[in-house]
Design a protein around this motif. Structure first.
Motif, PDB file in Angstrom:
ATOM      1  N   UNK A   1       0.806  -1.213   0.000  1.00 37.44           N
ATOM      2  CA  UNK A   1       0.000   0.000   0.000  1.00 37.44           C
ATOM      3  C   UNK A   1       0.843   1.268   0.000  1.00 37.44           C
ATOM      4  N   UNK A   2       0.173   2.364  -0.240  1.00 36.88           N
ATOM      5  CA  UNK A   2       0.727   3.702  -0.078  1.00 36.88           C
ATOM      6  C   UNK A   2      -0.416   4.667   0.180  1.00 36.88           C
ATOM      7  N   UNK A   3      -0.151   5.758   0.888  1.00 38.71           N
ATOM      8  CA  UNK A   3      -1.174   6.759   1.192  1.00 38.71           C
ATOM      9  C   UNK A   3      -0.514   8.123   1.195  1.00 38.71           C
ATOM     10  N   UNK A   4      -1.144   9.087   0.524  1.00 37.87           N
ATOM     11  CA  UNK A   4      -0.557  10.430   0.460  1.00 37.87           C
ATOM     12  C   UNK A   4      -1.599  11.444   0.016  1.00 37.87           C
ATOM     13  N   UNK A   5      -1.213  12.691   0.146  1.00 34.78           N
ATOM     14  CA  UNK A   5      -2.042  13.814  -0.279  1.00 34.78           C
ATOM     15  C   UNK A   5      -1.509  14.322  -1.607  1.00 34.78           C
ATOM     16  N   UNK A   6      -2.399  14.455  -2.583  1.00 42.60           N
ATOM     17  CA  UNK A   6      -2.032  14.980  -3.894  1.00 42.60           C
ATOM     18  C   UNK A   6      -2.459  16.441  -3.951  1.00 42.60           C
ATOM     19  N   UNK A   7      -1.507  17.337  -3.759  1.00 44.30           N
ATOM     20  CA  UNK A   7      -1.837  18.768  -3.713  1.00 44.30           C
ATOM     21  C   UNK A   7      -2.280  19.313  -5.065  1.00 44.30           C
ATOM     22  N   UNK A   8      -1.941  18.629  -6.156  1.00 48.90           N
ATOM     23  CA  UNK A   8      -2.327  19.129  -7.481  1.00 48.90           C
ATOM     24  C   UNK A   8      -3.839  19.127  -7.681  1.00 48.90           C
ATOM     25  N   UNK A   9      -4.534  18.233  -6.990  1.00 50.71           N
ATOM     26  CA  UNK A   9      -5.998  18.181  -7.105  1.00 50.71           C
ATOM     27  C   UNK A   9      -6.678  18.300  -5.733  1.00 50.71           C
ATOM     28  N   UNK A  10      -5.896  18.583  -4.688  1.00 54.09           N
ATOM     29  CA  UNK A  10      -6.433  18.742  -3.341  1.00 54.09           C
ATOM     30  C   UNK A  10      -7.249  17.517  -2.933  1.00 54.09           C
ATOM     31  N   UNK A  11      -6.587  16.343  -2.996  1.00 53.58           N
ATOM     32  CA  UNK A  11      -7.280  15.094  -2.696  1.00 53.58           C
ATOM     33  C   UNK A  11      -6.297  14.095  -2.090  1.00 53.58           C
ATOM     34  N   UNK A  12      -6.850  13.148  -1.355  1.00 50.72           N
ATOM     35  CA  UNK A  12      -6.045  12.076  -0.763  1.00 50.72           C
ATOM     36  C   UNK A  12      -6.147  10.848  -1.649  1.00 50.72           C
ATOM     37  N   UNK A  13      -5.021  10.120  -1.747  1.00 55.78           N
ATOM     38  CA  UNK A  13      -4.981   8.933  -2.591  1.00 55.78           C
ATOM     39  C   UNK A  13      -4.408   7.751  -1.815  1.00 55.78           C
ATOM     40  N   UNK A  14      -4.997   6.586  -2.079  1.00 57.46           N
ATOM     41  CA  UNK A  14      -4.498   5.329  -1.554  1.00 57.46           C
ATOM     42  C   UNK A  14      -4.066   4.500  -2.756  1.00 57.46           C
ATOM     43  N   UNK A  15      -2.907   3.882  -2.659  1.00 57.36           N
ATOM     44  CA  UNK A  15      -2.381   3.057  -3.743  1.00 57.36           C
ATOM     45  C   UNK A  15      -2.269   1.629  -3.236  1.00 57.36           C
ATOM     46  N   UNK A  16      -2.673   0.675  -4.059  1.00 55.05           N
ATOM     47  CA  UNK A  16      -2.519  -0.733  -3.713  1.00 55.05           C
ATOM     48  C   UNK A  16      -1.899  -1.456  -4.900  1.00 55.05           C
ATOM     49  N   UNK A  17      -0.942  -2.327  -4.603  1.00 58.58           N
ATOM     50  CA  UNK A  17      -0.343  -3.194  -5.626  1.00 58.58           C
ATOM     51  C   UNK A  17      -0.517  -4.630  -5.163  1.00 58.58           C
ATOM     52  N   UNK A  18      -0.762  -5.518  -6.103  1.00 59.34           N
ATOM     53  CA  UNK A  18      -0.925  -6.934  -5.769  1.00 59.34           C
ATOM     54  C   UNK A  18      -0.618  -7.774  -7.001  1.00 59.34           C
ATOM     55  N   UNK A  19      -0.188  -9.033  -6.798  1.00 62.31           N
ATOM     56  CA  UNK A  19       0.112  -9.907  -7.931  1.00 62.31           C
ATOM     57  C   UNK A  19      -1.125 -10.139  -8.785  1.00 62.31           C
ATOM     58  N   UNK A  20      -0.920 -10.183 -10.088  1.00 61.20           N
ATOM     59  CA  UNK A  20      -2.021 -10.463 -11.012  1.00 61.20           C
ATOM     60  C   UNK A  20      -1.469 -11.247 -12.194  1.00 61.20           C
TER      61      UNK A  20
END
Length: 183
Positions: A94-113
């Motif tokens: 996972x990852x979690x951060x604030x994207x100031x370019x759009x004033x929004x919070x984002x969560x990132x998930x990676x998993x095998x596929x």
């Protein structure tokens, strides 16, 4: 710029109990100041993973469920499920951060596929996940991305080489840095 750490708090999590303690109290060995928090999630035998913290919001994952929680207000939000095979939640990163370019919070998930290692991004404003591509070099070995300079970063080792893979939050593009010296 606040060097006395008056407004910095630590979350202490153990077996489903969650306490909060000021960093200032901890640094000055006033350890009896930890306060029990009303943790809004049921935790049976699942592992609580703190994905990241930003502006007072805490992103957590418990098995397949991902939450955003504000311990100060007690408000929380359960994110929609990410479509992945059931057993893959053990291999998610996972990852979690604030994207100031759009004033929004984002969560990132990676998993095998089947295509390698799928990457999906959730934005709080849209309340939805979308696939943005595949993670280069397989699954990152650590379970959270490090937020720095408007991007999330993970380290990956492949064939005795170390790489830094970054996700530019504004562009939602993965960038593979040159191989780092493995020594």
């Amino acid at each position: 710029m606040n060097t006395d750490y008056t407004h910095h708090r630590l979350l202490l999590i153990s077996h489903g109990d969650v306490k909060s303690c000021s960093l200032r109290a901890l640094l000055h060995e006033q350890s009896d100041t930890a306060v029990e928090l009303d943790f809004p999630f049921e935790v049976s035998n699942g592992l609580i993973r703190v994905v990241g913290c930003c502006d007072g919001l805490v992103c957590m994952a418990i098995e397949r469920e991902v939450f955003l929680w504000n311990p100060s207000t007690g408000k929380f939000s359960t994110l929609p499920y990410v479509e992945m095979p059931n057993y893959y939640h053990y291999f998610t990163v996972y990852g979690f951060a604030y994207d100031e370019s759009i004033d929004d919070y984002k969560v990132v998930v990676t998993f095998p596929s089947s295509s390698g290692c799928e990457v999906q991004v959730y934005t709080l404003r849209s309340d939805s996940w979308r696939r943005i591509g595949d993670f280069p070099h397989g699954v990152p070995p650590n379970d959270t991305g490090t937020f720095l300079y408007r991007a999330l970063h993970w380290t990956v080792t492949k064939e005795s080489n170390n790489y830094i893979v970054s996700l530019d939050l504004a562009k939602e593009k993965l960038c593979n840095a040159n191989a780092l010296d493995a020594e």
